[in-house]
Design an enzyme around this catalytic site. Sequence first.
Site, PDB file in Angstrom:
ATOM      1  N   CYS A 274      71.210  60.955  47.288  1.00 48.27           N
ATOM      2  CA  CYS A 274      71.108  59.851  48.243  1.00 48.27           C
ATOM      3  C   CYS A 274      69.643  59.779  48.657  1.00 48.27           C
ATOM      4  O   CYS A 274      69.181  60.533  49.500  1.00 48.27           O
ATOM      5  CB  CYS A 274      72.000  60.114  49.455  1.00 48.27           C
ATOM      6  SG  CYS A 274      71.837  58.872  50.740  1.00 48.27           S
ATOM      7  N   GLN A 275      68.899  58.910  47.999  1.00 44.95           N
ATOM      8  CA  GLN A 275      67.454  58.820  48.214  1.00 44.95           C
ATOM      9  C   GLN A 275      67.090  57.361  48.508  1.00 44.95           C
ATOM     10  O   GLN A 275      66.845  56.581  47.582  1.00 44.95           O
ATOM     11  CB  GLN A 275      66.726  59.352  46.977  1.00 44.95           C
ATOM     12  CG  GLN A 275      65.262  59.588  47.190  1.00 44.95           C
ATOM     13  CD  GLN A 275      64.580  60.218  45.983  1.00 44.95           C
ATOM     14  OE1 GLN A 275      65.098  60.210  44.876  1.00 44.95           O
ATOM     15  NE2 GLN A 275      63.403  60.762  46.211  1.00 44.95           N
TER      16      GLN A 275
END
Length: 143
Positions: A76-77
Amino acid sequence: QELEEARRWEGARDVRPLDGNVRRWGGLLLPNKPPYNTGAFRFELTFSPNHPLEPPCAILRTPIYHPSVDPEGRVCQPLTTQVHWEPTTRAIQVLQDLLLQLDSPDPQRMLRPDVARELQERPEEFRRRAEEHTRLHAEPRPD
């Protein structure tokens, strides 16, 4: 040029094209803080044919007990989402952001709600599990 920049960065080692493909890089990330700083984590960075107009995709190939990394290694970037991506963003910035995320787990950036909940409600238990997982799965840190 971007590959050379990533190779010189102290937060990673062994950064190189995979299978001779300049659109796929691999290497080892070296977290600075517990519970992950006792190991090295293999990553893969894949660039779209439309790079830099589209963001690259970062995957962790080494299993990690982290709220922002799912069991398949997807991260999750926010930096690499279409909403936040800027064509001027460099590959080194993507890697630096990934390392920062490993060093500072944020329960708000979650792909694993159970791990995020544990981090918030039982931080000692989270740390113990993450350290054990790192010991079992991470690669030895290069000198």
